[in-house]
Enzyme design. Structure first.
Site, PDB file in Angstrom:
ATOM      1  N   GLU A   1      14.644  -1.484  33.645  1.00  0.00           N
ATOM      2  CA  GLU A   1      14.940  -0.410  34.862  1.00  0.00           C
ATOM      3  C   GLU A   1      15.828   0.624  34.529  1.00  0.00           C
ATOM      4  O   GLU A   1      16.130   1.285  34.631  1.00  0.00           O
ATOM      5  CB  GLU A   1      15.643  -1.187  36.329  1.00  0.00           C
ATOM      6  CG  GLU A   1      16.510  -2.172  35.805  1.00  0.00           C
ATOM      7  CD  GLU A   1      16.300  -2.819  37.395  1.00  0.00           C
ATOM      8  OE1 GLU A   1      15.838  -2.348  38.253  1.00  0.00           O
ATOM      9  OE2 GLU A   1      17.260  -3.838  36.807  1.00  0.00           O
TER      10      GLU A   1
ATOM     11  N   ARG B   1      20.581   3.863  47.196  1.00  0.00           N
ATOM     12  CA  ARG B   1      18.995   3.288  47.732  1.00  0.00           C
ATOM     13  C   ARG B   1      17.813   3.453  46.672  1.00  0.00           C
ATOM     14  O   ARG B   1      16.712   2.761  46.697  1.00  0.00           O
ATOM     15  CB  ARG B   1      18.792   3.196  49.175  1.00  0.00           C
ATOM     16  CG  ARG B   1      19.877   2.583  49.918  1.00  0.00           C
ATOM     17  CD  ARG B   1      19.750   3.440  51.287  1.00  0.00           C
ATOM     18  NE  ARG B   1      18.401   3.023  51.474  1.00  0.00           N
ATOM     19  CZ  ARG B   1      18.348   1.255  52.325  1.00  0.00           C
ATOM     20  NH1 ARG B   1      19.626   0.764  52.247  1.00  0.00           N
ATOM     21  NH2 ARG B   1      17.309   0.631  52.836  1.00  0.00           N
TER      22      ARG B   1
ATOM     23  N   LYS C   1      16.572   0.590  46.293  1.00  0.00           N
ATOM     24  CA  LYS C   1      17.862  -0.343  45.832  1.00  0.00           C
ATOM     25  C   LYS C   1      17.400  -1.741  46.864  1.00  0.00           C
ATOM     26  O   LYS C   1      17.327  -3.226  46.755  1.00  0.00           O
ATOM     27  CB  LYS C   1      19.296   0.337  46.461  1.00  0.00           C
ATOM     28  CG  LYS C   1      20.273  -1.518  46.117  1.00  0.00           C
ATOM     29  CD  LYS C   1      20.391  -1.650  45.313  1.00  0.00           C
ATOM     30  CE  LYS C   1      21.575  -3.052  45.269  1.00  0.00           C
ATOM     31  NZ  LYS C   1      21.865  -3.368  43.850  1.00  0.00           N
TER      32      LYS C   1
ATOM     33  N   ASN D   1      11.902   5.726  58.197  1.00  0.00           N
ATOM     34  CA  ASN D   1      11.780   4.440  57.399  1.00  0.00           C
ATOM     35  C   ASN D   1      10.729   3.627  57.563  1.00  0.00           C
ATOM     36  O   ASN D   1      10.344   2.874  58.677  1.00  0.00           O
ATOM     37  CB  ASN D   1      12.876   3.759  56.675  1.00  0.00           C
ATOM     38  CG  ASN D   1      13.865   4.592  56.256  1.00  0.00           C
ATOM     39  OD1 ASN D   1      13.917   6.068  56.531  1.00  0.00           O
ATOM     40  ND2 ASN D   1      15.070   4.163  56.014  1.00  0.00           N
ATOM     41  N   GLY D   2       9.404   3.282  56.570  1.00  0.00           N
ATOM     42  CA  GLY D   2       8.456   2.506  56.715  1.00  0.00           C
ATOM     43  C   GLY D   2       7.169   2.905  56.631  1.00  0.00           C
ATOM     44  O   GLY D   2       6.959   4.125  56.167  1.00  0.00           O
TER      45      GLY D   2
ATOM     46  N   LYS E   1      16.849  -5.964  32.826  1.00  0.00           N
ATOM     47  CA  LYS E   1      17.586  -4.811  33.591  1.00  0.00           C
ATOM     48  C   LYS E   1      17.175  -3.220  32.489  1.00  0.00           C
ATOM     49  O   LYS E   1      17.548  -2.841  32.179  1.00  0.00           O
ATOM     50  CB  LYS E   1      18.896  -5.429  32.973  1.00  0.00           C
ATOM     51  CG  LYS E   1      20.141  -6.642  34.454  1.00  0.00           C
ATOM     52  CD  LYS E   1      20.345  -6.077  34.836  1.00  0.00           C
ATOM     53  CE  LYS E   1      19.339  -5.554  36.560  1.00  0.00           C
ATOM     54  NZ  LYS E   1      19.153  -7.178  37.003  1.00  0.00           N
TER      55      LYS E   1
ATOM     56  N   CYS F   1      14.107   4.599  51.381  1.00  0.00           N
ATOM     57  CA  CYS F   1      14.549   5.839  52.371  1.00  0.00           C
ATOM     58  C   CYS F   1      16.087   5.073  52.905  1.00  0.00           C
ATOM     59  O   CYS F   1      15.757   4.081  53.139  1.00  0.00           O
ATOM     60  CB  CYS F   1      13.581   5.719  53.108  1.00  0.00           C
ATOM     61  SG  CYS F   1      11.076   6.514  52.517  1.00  0.00           S
TER      62      CYS F   1
ATOM     63  N   GLU G   1      15.589 -11.559  33.081  1.00  0.00           N
ATOM     64  CA  GLU G   1      16.759 -10.708  33.612  1.00  0.00           C
ATOM     65  C   GLU G   1      17.103  -9.766  32.636  1.00  0.00           C
ATOM     66  O   GLU G   1      16.836  -8.914  33.671  1.00  0.00           O
ATOM     67  CB  GLU G   1      17.763 -11.872  34.944  1.00  0.00           C
ATOM     68  CG  GLU G   1      18.894 -11.230  34.991  1.00  0.00           C
ATOM     69  CD  GLU G   1      18.154 -10.105  36.171  1.00  0.00           C
ATOM     70  OE1 GLU G   1      17.296 -10.067  37.176  1.00  0.00           O
ATOM     71  OE2 GLU G   1      18.974  -9.249  36.692  1.00  0.00           O
TER      72      GLU G   1
ATOM     73  N   TRP H   1      12.063   8.081  49.999  1.00  0.00           N
ATOM     74  CA  TRP H   1      11.420   7.366  48.620  1.00  0.00           C
ATOM     75  C   TRP H   1       9.887   7.004  49.262  1.00  0.00           C
ATOM     76  O   TRP H   1       9.333   7.052  50.130  1.00  0.00           O
ATOM     77  CB  TRP H   1      11.625   6.155  48.608  1.00  0.00           C
ATOM     78  CG  TRP H   1      11.183   5.479  47.318  1.00  0.00           C
ATOM     79  CD1 TRP H   1      11.969   5.915  45.637  1.00  0.00           C
ATOM     80  CD2 TRP H   1      10.480   4.946  46.954  1.00  0.00           C
ATOM     81  NE1 TRP H   1      11.396   4.622  44.828  1.00  0.00           N
ATOM     82  CE2 TRP H   1      10.571   4.393  45.887  1.00  0.00           C
ATOM     83  CE3 TRP H   1       9.342   3.503  47.935  1.00  0.00           C
ATOM     84  CZ2 TRP H   1       9.599   3.332  44.754  1.00  0.00           C
ATOM     85  CZ3 TRP H   1       8.366   3.402  47.222  1.00  0.00           C
ATOM     86  CH2 TRP H   1       8.362   2.368  46.250  1.00  0.00           C
TER      87      TRP H   1
ATOM     88  N   HIS I   1       0.961 -17.526  21.531  1.00  0.00           N
ATOM     89  CA  HIS I   1      -0.217 -17.291  23.089  1.00  0.00           C
ATOM     90  C   HIS I   1      -0.343 -16.340  23.412  1.00  0.00           C
ATOM     91  O   HIS I   1      -1.479 -16.297  24.030  1.00  0.00           O
ATOM     92  CB  HIS I   1       0.163 -18.380  24.355  1.00  0.00           C
ATOM     93  CG  HIS I   1       0.461 -19.818  23.638  1.00  0.00           C
ATOM     94  ND1 HIS I   1      -0.317 -21.002  23.024  1.00  0.00           N
ATOM     95  CD2 HIS I   1       1.647 -20.651  23.955  1.00  0.00           C
ATOM     96  CE1 HIS I   1      -0.046 -21.616  22.815  1.00  0.00           C
ATOM     97  NE2 HIS I   1       1.654 -21.802  23.241  1.00  0.00           N
TER      98      HIS I   1
HETATM   99  C1  F6R Z   1      16.872  -5.549  39.699  1.00  0.00           C
HETATM  100  C2  F6R Z   1      16.659  -5.380  41.808  1.00  0.00           C
HETATM  101  C3  F6R Z   1      15.997  -5.850  41.857  1.00  0.00           C
HETATM  102  C4  F6R Z   1      15.625  -7.300  43.440  1.00  0.00           C
HETATM  103  C5  F6R Z   1      14.470  -6.856  44.258  1.00  0.00           C
HETATM  104  C6  F6R Z   1      14.680  -7.748  45.428  1.00  0.00           C
HETATM  105  O1  F6R Z   1      17.811  -5.072  38.912  1.00  0.00           O
HETATM  106  O2  F6R Z   1      17.567  -4.928  41.589  1.00  0.00           O
HETATM  107  O3  F6R Z   1      14.406  -6.171  40.873  1.00  0.00           O
HETATM  108  O4  F6R Z   1      16.460  -7.945  42.799  1.00  0.00           O
HETATM  109  O5  F6R Z   1      14.219  -6.155  44.399  1.00  0.00           O
HETATM  110  O6  F6R Z   1      15.669  -6.914  45.689  1.00  0.00           O
HETATM  111  P1  F6R Z   1      16.450  -7.688  46.976  1.00  0.00           P
HETATM  112  O7  F6R Z   1      17.725  -9.521  46.353  1.00  0.00           O
HETATM  113  O8  F6R Z   1      17.449  -7.581  48.023  1.00  0.00           O
HETATM  114  O9  F6R Z   1      15.927  -9.010  48.334  1.00  0.00           O
END
Ligand code: F6R
Length: 614
Positions: free
Chosen positions: A494, A27, A609, A105-106, A491, A2, A487, A79, A510
């Site tokens: 998502e 975000r 985000k 937010n929260g 990517k 949010c 990673e 959100w 396994h």
């Molecule tokens: C994936 C991504 C998330 C963040 C995670 C932690 O592309 O961006 O997995 O890495 O939400 O976010 P931060 O680094 O802001 O604590």
């Protein structure tokens, strides 16, 4: 997640609020709304879906003069947590009189108990949200002073909040408050003030901001800000510079922020490295770590905490700390950290890794580690973020604003800073000058390595064309290439919505290998670093089941290239830095697959985000 913006000044509030909401879009959100003053009452517009839909609604419902006039308002991108993403559930929510509007937010954890109490007093509710309960509660406390009413209500709340409140009776102010969810106020320039959950919204208005601390509340007027705690005691918070260019939030020549940010990596990495390598002493200079040589030599463990991509960066860090500094290192998923009652003392060096510096679970892990007396520092990108401020000591990435939900340049910058930390720790222990210098030089060469991968962008796009169809993909790697595989898979899943899982290459047999069928893509990270030969064996196991192998391989490694159906090549590199070009190739691969599938790359469904709820 949010996003909040509040505007008070002299120009059109709706237009300013919409501009701010646009900036908050990155975000991740699923509905939006705003409230403004309108002839002594509050006008509210809300909608499910995008800010553009809200803009249309505002223009249609508040035409001409009415749209232009009100100089005060609050707005929100939501959100969904409590209740589906409908316009009824969108914020702002009103108190029973309709004269008080709230964006939040929260999560209000005791919302059920509060709701029952309000229902007993005759309140009915229009939405399924916890926020509407808080709006009603503020209304219950209101007797002519909105600041007092907000503080009174917040004393009853358990959970987290970043809020902005508007009151029809007091049109000269917006009240904001925070606990666990950020609020930053851009201080009065030319008779206007803007408050938001995210500093990137403020950059257009001012470079002078105040970050609220937990349990701060503020009265924001057009000509200034008054900050108090929730008991109405004045508190002083520093005004700090933002150091953020308005253009940082523009896509420039790129179609997506993600693509732009992938291409910004040479510069971002150069910023992360600049001034931090000392070739004479073959070490790194990271004054923000705040550790004396003696304290460093007394450390017994490094414990990294983070989530998602930041967790993966920590996995690379694990190898680096053990290898270079001869110290036990581990990385823990931040969400679990505080619940497992971690064994920590002052010889534990806890490193919180977070791009945003606002991730609720990572923040909670920091607080737990501090409580237990550990030596805590942070590795954040967002300057002034809560984790950076609460840890007090830390190293900023200086990667610049990361707008795309999928993290790219923050990951590579995190890795490079972790390598420098390990180098520094190592040189205070047993790492030889020669080995330290070799790594320092390798780190210094990372931006150039990444530039070479970026030159292959069109070639990677061509490879991606062969992987657009299909619903599943496996990513495998060993040793340092294991976090790269995780990673890379994250990517792809998502942003392209292809179900991609990363595995340690040896783990496949396994269990997961049962899922392999002819034609299923296996992305094998097989750069020329220790462990590659074993990965090649695991690749053969996949090939024997008909999988299609896409290798991430080192240029010129002909034998390895021959084992693959397709390849993404990366330049040769020191084993510890080789993770970085490999990840960049996989970022580009994921980006192009998602682009070719027509996905909303910068704002993938359901994602946010910065994840500011537990
Ligand atoms: C994936 C991504 C998330 C963040 C995670 C932690 O592309 O961006 O997995 O890495 O939400 O976010 P931060 O680094 O802001 O604590």
């Amino acid at each position: 997640m949010c996003g909040i913006i509040g505007y008070i000044g002299k120009s059109e509030a709706p237009a300013n609020l919409l501009k701010g909401l646009k900036k908050l879009e990155y975000r991740g959100y699923d509905s939006a709304g705003m409230a403004v003053f309108d002839n002594g009452r509050l006008a509210v517009a809300k909608t499910s879906g995008k800010v553009s839909a809200l803009a249309e609604k505002v223009r249609a419902e508040w035409p001409g003069e009415r749209f232009a006039r009100p100089p005060v308002g609050i707005a929100h991108t939501r959100w969904a947590t409590h209740g589906s993403p409908t316009s009824l559930n969108a914020h702002p929510h009103l108190d029973a009189s309709g004269g008080i509007a709230l964006v939040h937010n929260g999560i209000i954890e005791n919302y059920r108990a509060l709701r029952a109490r309000l229902e007993a007093k005759g309140h009915g509710f229009l939405s399924e949200t916890d926020t509407e309960i808080l709006a009603r509660l503020i209304g219950e406390f209101y007797s002519g002073d909105i600041f007092d009413a907000v503080c009174g209500a917040l004393h009853q709340v358990e959970g987290t909040f970043g809020i902005a409140v508007l009151c029809a009776q007091e049109p000269d102010r917006i009240i904001v408050a925070r606990r666990g969810s950020p609020i930053v106020i851009g201080v009065g320039v030319d008779g206007e003030c803007v408050a938001a959950s995210d500093a990137s919204v403020l950059v257009e208005h001012t470079q002078r901001v105040i970050y609220l601390d937990d349990n701060d509340a503020a009265i924001v007027r057009a000509d200034g800000v008054e900050i108090r705690d929730l008991d109405n005691v004045p508190v002083t918070r520093a005004v700090v510079g933002l150091d953020m260019a308005p253009s940082a939030a523009e896509k420039g020549r790129f179609a997506h922020f993600m693509h732009k940010e992938i291409h910004e990596q040479p510069e971002a990495l150069a910023n992360a490295i600049r001034g931090r390598l000392d070739f004479t002493r073959a070490t790194a200079v990271l004054s923000g770590m705040g550790t004396s040589p003696r304290e460093l030599s007394e450390l017994e463990r490094v414990v990294m905490v983070g989530c998602g991509t930041s967790l993966h960066a920590g996995m690379v860090g694990e190898y680096a700390f053990e290898d270079l500094a001869d110290i036990h290192a581990e990385v823990q998923q931040a969400a679990e950290f505080r619940y497992r009652n971690p064994i920590l003392d002052r010889r534990a060096f806890v490193v919180a890794i977070s791009q945003s510096g606002e991730t609720a679970d990572t923040l909670a892990a920091v607080r737990e580690a501090q409580q237990k007396g550990a030596f805590v520092m942070s590795l954040c990108n967002v300057v002034g973020s809560t984790i950076a401020r609460e840890t007090g000591r830390g190293v900023y990435l200086h990667a610049g604003p990361e707008i795309s939900v999928a993290s790219t340049k923050a990951f590579t910058s995190q890795v490079v800073v972790l390598l420098m930390m390990a180098l520094k720790l190592g040189r205070g222990r047993r790492l030889s000058r020669e080995d330290g210098l070799a790594l320092a030089r390798a780190i210094d060469g990372v931006p150039a390595l990444v530039s070479r991968v970026l030159e292959a962008d069109p070639a990677i796009a061509a490879v991606a064309e062969r992987f657009v169809e299909g619903e599943h993909a496996f990513y495998i790697g060993r040793g340092l290439m294991h976090p790269v595989a995780l990673e890379g898979a994250l990517k792809l899943k998502e942003i392209s919505y292809i179900h991609a899982e990363g595995y340690h290459a040896a783990e496949l047999k396994h269990g997961p290998i049962a899922l392999l069928a002819p034609g299923v893509p296996v992305v094998a990270v097989a750069c020329d670093v220790p462990g590659k030969d074993k990965t090649l064996g695991n690749i053969e196991e996949c090939r024997a089941r008909g999988a299609r192998i896409l290798g991430v391989v080192t240029e010129g490694d002909a034998d390895t290239i021959a084992c693959m159906d397709s390849v993404l090549t990366v330049p040769p590199a020191h084993p510890l830095v080789a993770t970085i070009p490999a990840v960049v190739a996989l970022q580009l691969f994921a980006y192009h697959v998602a682009r070719l599938r027509g996905c909303p790359i910068d704002q993938p469904r359901n994602l946010a985000k910065s994840v500011t709820v537990e």
